[in-house]
Design an enzyme around this catalytic site. Structure first.
Site, PDB file in Angstrom:
ATOM      1  N   HIS A   1      -6.398  -3.158   1.856  1.00 40.26           N
ATOM      2  CA  HIS A   1      -6.994  -1.838   1.647  1.00 40.26           C
ATOM      3  C   HIS A   1      -8.269  -1.944   0.815  1.00 40.26           C
ATOM      4  O   HIS A   1      -9.286  -1.325   1.144  1.00 40.26           O
ATOM      5  CB  HIS A   1      -6.001  -0.900   0.961  1.00 40.26           C
ATOM      6  CG  HIS A   1      -6.625   0.312   0.364  1.00 40.26           C
ATOM      7  ND1 HIS A   1      -7.235   1.289   1.127  1.00 40.26           N
ATOM      8  CD2 HIS A   1      -6.767   0.691  -0.931  1.00 40.26           C
ATOM      9  CE1 HIS A   1      -7.715   2.235   0.317  1.00 40.26           C
ATOM     10  NE2 HIS A   1      -7.447   1.879  -0.924  1.00 40.26           N
TER      11      HIS A   1
ATOM     12  N   HIS B   1       2.181   3.373  -5.992  1.00 40.82           N
ATOM     13  CA  HIS B   1       2.402   4.594  -6.782  1.00 40.82           C
ATOM     14  C   HIS B   1       3.887   4.814  -7.109  1.00 40.82           C
ATOM     15  O   HIS B   1       4.205   5.577  -8.011  1.00 40.82           O
ATOM     16  CB  HIS B   1       1.858   5.817  -6.028  1.00 40.82           C
ATOM     17  CG  HIS B   1       0.373   5.827  -5.948  1.00 40.82           C
ATOM     18  ND1 HIS B   1      -0.427   6.154  -7.006  1.00 40.82           N
ATOM     19  CD2 HIS B   1      -0.470   5.528  -4.922  1.00 40.82           C
ATOM     20  CE1 HIS B   1      -1.698   6.074  -6.644  1.00 40.82           C
ATOM     21  NE2 HIS B   1      -1.751   5.685  -5.387  1.00 40.82           N
TER      22      HIS B   1
ATOM     23  N   HIS C   1      -9.437   0.046 -15.270  1.00 41.72           N
ATOM     24  CA  HIS C   1     -10.568   0.072 -16.212  1.00 41.72           C
ATOM     25  C   HIS C   1     -10.422  -1.041 -17.241  1.00 41.72           C
ATOM     26  O   HIS C   1     -11.383  -1.757 -17.549  1.00 41.72           O
ATOM     27  CB  HIS C   1     -10.645   1.443 -16.889  1.00 41.72           C
ATOM     28  CG  HIS C   1     -11.865   1.614 -17.727  1.00 41.72           C
ATOM     29  ND1 HIS C   1     -11.886   1.325 -19.068  1.00 41.72           N
ATOM     30  CD2 HIS C   1     -13.114   2.026 -17.397  1.00 41.72           C
ATOM     31  CE1 HIS C   1     -13.095   1.560 -19.539  1.00 41.72           C
ATOM     32  NE2 HIS C   1     -13.864   1.988 -18.558  1.00 41.72           N
TER      33      HIS C   1
ATOM     34  N   GLN D   1       0.836  -1.201   0.000  1.00 44.84           N
ATOM     35  CA  GLN D   1       0.000   0.000   0.000  1.00 44.84           C
ATOM     36  C   GLN D   1       0.874   1.256   0.000  1.00 44.84           C
ATOM     37  O   GLN D   1       0.551   2.234  -0.652  1.00 44.84           O
ATOM     38  CB  GLN D   1      -0.909  -0.017   1.237  1.00 44.84           C
ATOM     39  CG  GLN D   1      -1.710   1.247   1.470  1.00 44.84           C
ATOM     40  CD  GLN D   1      -2.915   1.378   0.572  1.00 44.84           C
ATOM     41  OE1 GLN D   1      -3.218   0.505  -0.207  1.00 44.84           O
ATOM     42  NE2 GLN D   1      -3.599   2.473   0.683  1.00 44.84           N
ATOM     43  N   LEU D   2       1.977   1.221   0.733  1.00 40.84           N
ATOM     44  CA  LEU D   2       2.783   2.427   0.937  1.00 40.84           C
ATOM     45  C   LEU D   2       4.167   2.368   0.299  1.00 40.84           C
ATOM     46  O   LEU D   2       5.071   3.061   0.758  1.00 40.84           O
ATOM     47  CB  LEU D   2       2.908   2.705   2.436  1.00 40.84           C
ATOM     48  CG  LEU D   2       1.601   3.021   3.152  1.00 40.84           C
ATOM     49  CD1 LEU D   2       1.829   3.183   4.647  1.00 40.84           C
ATOM     50  CD2 LEU D   2       0.966   4.269   2.574  1.00 40.84           C
TER      51      LEU D   2
ATOM     52  N   HIS E   1      -3.040  -1.459 -10.013  1.00 43.73           N
ATOM     53  CA  HIS E   1      -1.784  -0.957  -9.453  1.00 43.73           C
ATOM     54  C   HIS E   1      -0.603  -1.841  -9.828  1.00 43.73           C
ATOM     55  O   HIS E   1      -0.708  -3.062  -9.876  1.00 43.73           O
ATOM     56  CB  HIS E   1      -1.859  -0.871  -7.928  1.00 43.73           C
ATOM     57  CG  HIS E   1      -2.187   0.494  -7.435  1.00 43.73           C
ATOM     58  ND1 HIS E   1      -1.336   1.555  -7.546  1.00 43.73           N
ATOM     59  CD2 HIS E   1      -3.299   0.968  -6.845  1.00 43.73           C
ATOM     60  CE1 HIS E   1      -1.889   2.626  -7.034  1.00 43.73           C
ATOM     61  NE2 HIS E   1      -3.102   2.297  -6.606  1.00 43.73           N
TER      62      HIS E   1
ATOM     63  N   HIS F   1     -11.199  -1.012  -7.215  1.00 42.02           N
ATOM     64  CA  HIS F   1     -10.689   0.302  -7.592  1.00 42.02           C
ATOM     65  C   HIS F   1      -9.171   0.365  -7.750  1.00 42.02           C
ATOM     66  O   HIS F   1      -8.665   1.202  -8.483  1.00 42.02           O
ATOM     67  CB  HIS F   1     -11.173   1.379  -6.610  1.00 42.02           C
ATOM     68  CG  HIS F   1     -10.405   1.444  -5.326  1.00 42.02           C
ATOM     69  ND1 HIS F   1     -10.579   0.513  -4.307  1.00 42.02           N
ATOM     70  CD2 HIS F   1      -9.462   2.303  -4.904  1.00 42.02           C
ATOM     71  CE1 HIS F   1      -9.771   0.827  -3.313  1.00 42.02           C
ATOM     72  NE2 HIS F   1      -9.082   1.904  -3.646  1.00 42.02           N
ATOM     73  N   ASP F   2      -8.425  -0.503  -7.111  1.00 35.92           N
ATOM     74  CA  ASP F   2      -6.958  -0.481  -7.191  1.00 35.92           C
ATOM     75  C   ASP F   2      -6.372  -1.679  -7.917  1.00 35.92           C
ATOM     76  O   ASP F   2      -5.163  -1.907  -7.875  1.00 35.92           O
ATOM     77  CB  ASP F   2      -6.360  -0.423  -5.780  1.00 35.92           C
ATOM     78  CG  ASP F   2      -6.311   0.978  -5.219  1.00 35.92           C
ATOM     79  OD1 ASP F   2      -6.491   1.942  -5.988  1.00 35.92           O
ATOM     80  OD2 ASP F   2      -6.094   1.114  -3.999  1.00 35.92           O
TER      81      ASP F   2
END
Length: 173
Positions: free
Chosen positions: A39, A88, A105, A21-22, A83, A79-80
């Site tokens: 998450h 990120h 998407h 996540q981080l 990734h 939604h993630d």
């Protein structure tokens, strides 16, 4: 639900277990090892709580409420899904102008994963299009704006989960 569990068991979602996540934050905060997997589950739960608070049983036609709630739950759960590893941190390595949202998407709309979504939820009137658009209308009311805000806004379920989760694992009061 059993259908949601089957979707969570799909390899496209299971890969989120291995995406931090981080990013590299666990080097400074050893407890910050949580994943996009945990998450996503937490964000789905928060989105469901928000929906249930806004739209109580009886406020909407039962079938419409059930279908809309399911699409929202799946939109938040997934939604993630696009990734990259290290979250990120590696987005700069993606092709120019492409984000994890674009990959999300694409995975939902055009992959073996989208076929699984259709197989599991199509009979209930929830498919990839409903999950990505959240375009639900009933009685002349378009619910898309409020549904989209639950997913992505200044105070959405995504931010609420990661603020709670990240602050806990980083030792922030």
């Amino acid at each position: 639900s059993q259908q949601e569990l089957q979707l969570i068991d799909h390899a496209a979602f299971q890969r989120l277990r291995n995406i931090k996540q981080l990013g590299f934050a666990d080097l400074a905060y050893p407890g910050a090892t949580h994943s996009r997997y945990s998450h996503s589950l937490g964000a789905m739960e928060l989105a469901t709580q928000i929906f249930d608070h806004l739209f109580k049983p009886g406020d909407l036609n039962d079938h419409f409420r059930k279908r809309t709630r399911q699409a929202l739950r799946l939109a938040m759960l997934l939604h993630d899904i696009g990734h990259a590893p290290l979250s990120h941190t590696l987005e700069k390595q993606m092709p120019a102008g492409v984000t994890h949202e674009d990959y999300t998407h694409r995975l939902i709309m055009d992959s073996s994963f989208s076929a699984e979504i259709t197989r599991l939820f199509g009979g209930d009137g929830v498919g990839p299009e409903e999950i990505t658009s959240l375009n639900f209308e009933a009685g002349g009311v378009n619910y898309q704006p409020i549904l989209k805000q639950i997913i992505s806004s200044e105070c959405d379920a995504d931010r609420m989960d990661y603020l709670q989760r990240d602050s806990f694992y980083c030792g922030v009061n």
